[in-house]
Write a protein that holds these residues in place. Structure first.
Motif, PDB file in Angstrom:
ATOM      1  N   PHE A 100       0.834  -1.196   0.000  1.00 18.93           N
ATOM      2  CA  PHE A 100       0.000   0.000   0.000  1.00 18.93           C
ATOM      3  C   PHE A 100       0.871   1.250   0.000  1.00 18.93           C
ATOM      4  CE2 PHE A 100      -2.232   3.455   2.241  1.00 18.93           C
ATOM      5  CZ  PHE A 100      -3.308   3.603   1.375  1.00 18.93           C
ATOM      6  N   ASP A 101       0.498   2.185  -0.888  1.00 22.39           N
ATOM      7  CA  ASP A 101       1.168   3.479  -0.973  1.00 22.39           C
ATOM      8  C   ASP A 101       0.059   4.510  -1.169  1.00 22.39           C
ATOM      9  OD1 ASP A 101       2.430   5.828  -1.750  1.00 22.39           O
ATOM     10  OD2 ASP A 101       3.884   4.841  -3.060  1.00 22.39           O
ATOM     11  N   VAL A 102      -0.034   5.452  -0.246  1.00 25.86           N
ATOM     12  CA  VAL A 102      -1.151   6.393  -0.296  1.00 25.86           C
ATOM     13  C   VAL A 102      -1.172   7.163  -1.613  1.00 25.86           C
ATOM     14  CG1 VAL A 102       0.054   8.315   0.854  1.00 25.86           C
ATOM     15  CG2 VAL A 102      -2.444   8.085   1.065  1.00 25.86           C
ATOM     16  N   LYS A 142      -0.613   5.949  -4.448  1.00 23.66           N
ATOM     17  CA  LYS A 142      -1.160   5.067  -5.487  1.00 23.66           C
ATOM     18  C   LYS A 142      -2.500   4.465  -5.066  1.00 23.66           C
ATOM     19  CE  LYS A 142       3.470   3.707  -7.066  1.00 23.66           C
ATOM     20  NZ  LYS A 142       4.415   2.590  -7.198  1.00 23.66           N
ATOM     21  N   LYS A 143      -3.162   5.127  -4.121  1.00 27.19           N
ATOM     22  CA  LYS A 143      -4.379   4.556  -3.540  1.00 27.19           C
ATOM     23  C   LYS A 143      -5.428   4.230  -4.608  1.00 27.19           C
ATOM     24  CE  LYS A 143      -8.296   5.907  -0.668  1.00 27.19           C
ATOM     25  NZ  LYS A 143      -8.910   6.973   0.138  1.00 27.19           N
ATOM     26  N   GLN A 144      -5.702   5.170  -5.524  1.00 28.77           N
ATOM     27  CA  GLN A 144      -6.739   4.943  -6.528  1.00 28.77           C
ATOM     28  C   GLN A 144      -6.351   3.812  -7.477  1.00 28.77           C
ATOM     29  OE1 GLN A 144      -9.801   6.503  -6.427  1.00 28.77           O
ATOM     30  NE2 GLN A 144     -10.315   4.908  -7.923  1.00 28.77           N
ATOM     31  N   LEU A 154      -6.784   0.582  -5.607  1.00 29.50           N
ATOM     32  CA  LEU A 154      -8.219   0.328  -5.445  1.00 29.50           C
ATOM     33  C   LEU A 154      -8.809  -0.251  -6.730  1.00 29.50           C
ATOM     34  CD1 LEU A 154     -10.784   0.834  -3.599  1.00 29.50           C
ATOM     35  CD2 LEU A 154     -11.012   3.003  -4.812  1.00 29.50           C
ATOM     36  N   ALA A 162      -6.437   6.878   5.297  1.00 29.27           N
ATOM     37  CA  ALA A 162      -6.551   6.638   3.855  1.00 29.27           C
ATOM     38  C   ALA A 162      -6.598   5.140   3.557  1.00 29.27           C
ATOM     39  CB  ALA A 162      -5.373   7.288   3.119  1.00 29.27           C
ATOM     40  N   TYR A 163      -5.806   4.378   4.297  1.00 31.34           N
ATOM     41  CA  TYR A 163      -5.797   2.920   4.111  1.00 31.34           C
ATOM     42  C   TYR A 163      -7.148   2.327   4.500  1.00 31.34           C
ATOM     43  CZ  TYR A 163      -4.426  -1.978   4.808  1.00 31.34           C
ATOM     44  OH  TYR A 163      -4.349  -3.356   4.763  1.00 31.34           O
ATOM     45  N   MET A 165      -9.798   3.088   1.937  1.00 33.56           N
ATOM     46  CA  MET A 165      -9.712   2.224   0.757  1.00 33.56           C
ATOM     47  C   MET A 165     -10.313   0.847   1.057  1.00 33.56           C
ATOM     48  SD  MET A 165      -6.388   0.845  -1.361  1.00 33.56           S
ATOM     49  CE  MET A 165      -6.090  -0.467  -0.164  1.00 33.56           C
TER      50      MET A 165
END
Length: 348
Positions: free
Chosen positions: A44-46, A48-50, A53, A77-78, A81
């Motif tokens: 997980f990398d905030v 690259k969240k979208q 997802l 943010a995690y 998601m």
């Protein structure tokens, strides 16, 4: 296309092996693959969240969270998601709100009207509340304060009065001398009560700040009993005996505790008592499915009739490790596949 089981990790942190993964993650991935279930790890990398997802929505049937929230730069943010993934029908192991509900120390306060947790267990969310109530609770004997953040015993303090109180006292005076032992390494510090409460403000301020206040159970010296659970199945029991020194009460390896691994059958009374109350626990903690991998820690106490009873001291589910027993990866893989099949059948 066969849907995958996605394991979420995050880069960095002291829980990683030389390959950059948690030591217990790839054994689970390989165990699933051996059973014909495709699986992979995503970091997980905030930023690259979208992208993450969208990929997981398209390619996954379930996710397994293997992130210690303390290693995240943006925990909210995690969790956001994960909520979106659950809303899209991805099977959450666990749902983020179950992770919060079972993992937060104040879960204990929500269980005080069960037989698992003493009724005089409190949670303090504000400094004012803490300073008003703690001098009264300390009147009734040795207490344990637990911060919500931190790990391996950091910010968990046993607090005891050094001198007897006046007979007409209704609360402990702010000038009273107290002896405080931290579970991290069993080191002792001495304070006046007012100074110690000022020191504890750090545990209440900030995101997810709180203190839980519960009675100290001296039978902790006999050991803490940890149930290692896969959903509603106890897989093993870890008996964690504190170091044999006068002030030791911590059951962490770091503090010198001795660990012994038992079978659930060796602790039938505890297991049966806890499993019988699981439906009630689930309802009180939000009604979510039980986490995939979680633990419940118990301390022995004695009831009014002199019989053993077990007091729930803590639950953990955000990222329970089993690096010393990697063969459990096969149990986990079987449980993941069983849960997926159960949910697919329900949907038919």
């Amino acid at each position: 296309m066969e849907k995958k089981v996605i394991f979420f990790e995050v880069q960095g942190g002291n829980d990683k092996g030389p390959d950059g993964y948690r030591k217990d993650t790839m054994p689970m991935v390989h165990a699933l693959q051996q059973r014909g279930q495709d699986a992979e790890v995503i970091f997980f990398d905030v930023a690259k969240k979208q992208e993450i997802l969208d990929y997981v929505k398209e390619n996954a049937i379930a996710y397994v969270s293997r992130i210690n929230p303390g290693n995240l730069k943006d925990e909210s943010a995690y969790f956001s998601m994960l909520r979106q993934l659950c809303e899209e029908g991805i099977i959450g192991m666990p749902h983020p709100d179950a992770m919060i509900g079972y993992g937060a120390k104040d879960a204990l306060v929500k269980l005080t009207d069960t037989s698992l947790v003493p009724s005089d267990t409190y949670a303090y969310y504000t400094i004012e509340e803490f300073k008003k109530t703690f001098p009264k609770s300390l009147m009734h004997g040795i207490r344990v304060l637990k911060q919500n953040r931190g790990s391996t015993g950091e910010g968990i303090w046993r607090v005891q009065l050094m001198d007897e109180l006046a007979q007409d006292a209704t609360e402990v005076p702010l000038t009273a001398k107290i002896k405080c032992t931290e579970a991290k390494d069993n080191h002792v510090e001495y304070f006046e009560l007012a100074t110690f409460m000022d020191f504890c403000e750090q545990y209440i301020v900030g995101d997810n700040g709180m203190l839980v206040d519960m009675q100290f159970l001296p039978r902790i010296k006999e050991g803490e009993i940890r149930l290692f659970m896969l959903h509603d199945k106890p897989i093993n029991v870890v008996h964690k005996k504190p170091a044999d020194s006068e002030d030791a009460f911590s059951a962490t390896l770091f503090s010198g505790a001795n660990y012994r691994y038992d079978k659930p059958e060796d602790w039938k009374d505890l297991v049966n008592t806890f499993l019988s109350q699981l439906p009630d626990v689930m309802q009180r903690l939000g009604g979510y499915d039980l986490p995939l991998i979680w633990t419940a820690d118990f301390i022995l106490d004695t009831d009014e009739l002199g019989n053993d009873r077990y007091v729930l001291g803590e639950m953990n589910c955000s990222c329970v490790g089993f690096t010393s027993e990697l063969e459990l990866a096969h149990n986990v893989a079987d449980e993941i596949i069983s849960k997926i099949n159960e949910i697919i059948l329900k949907a038919i």
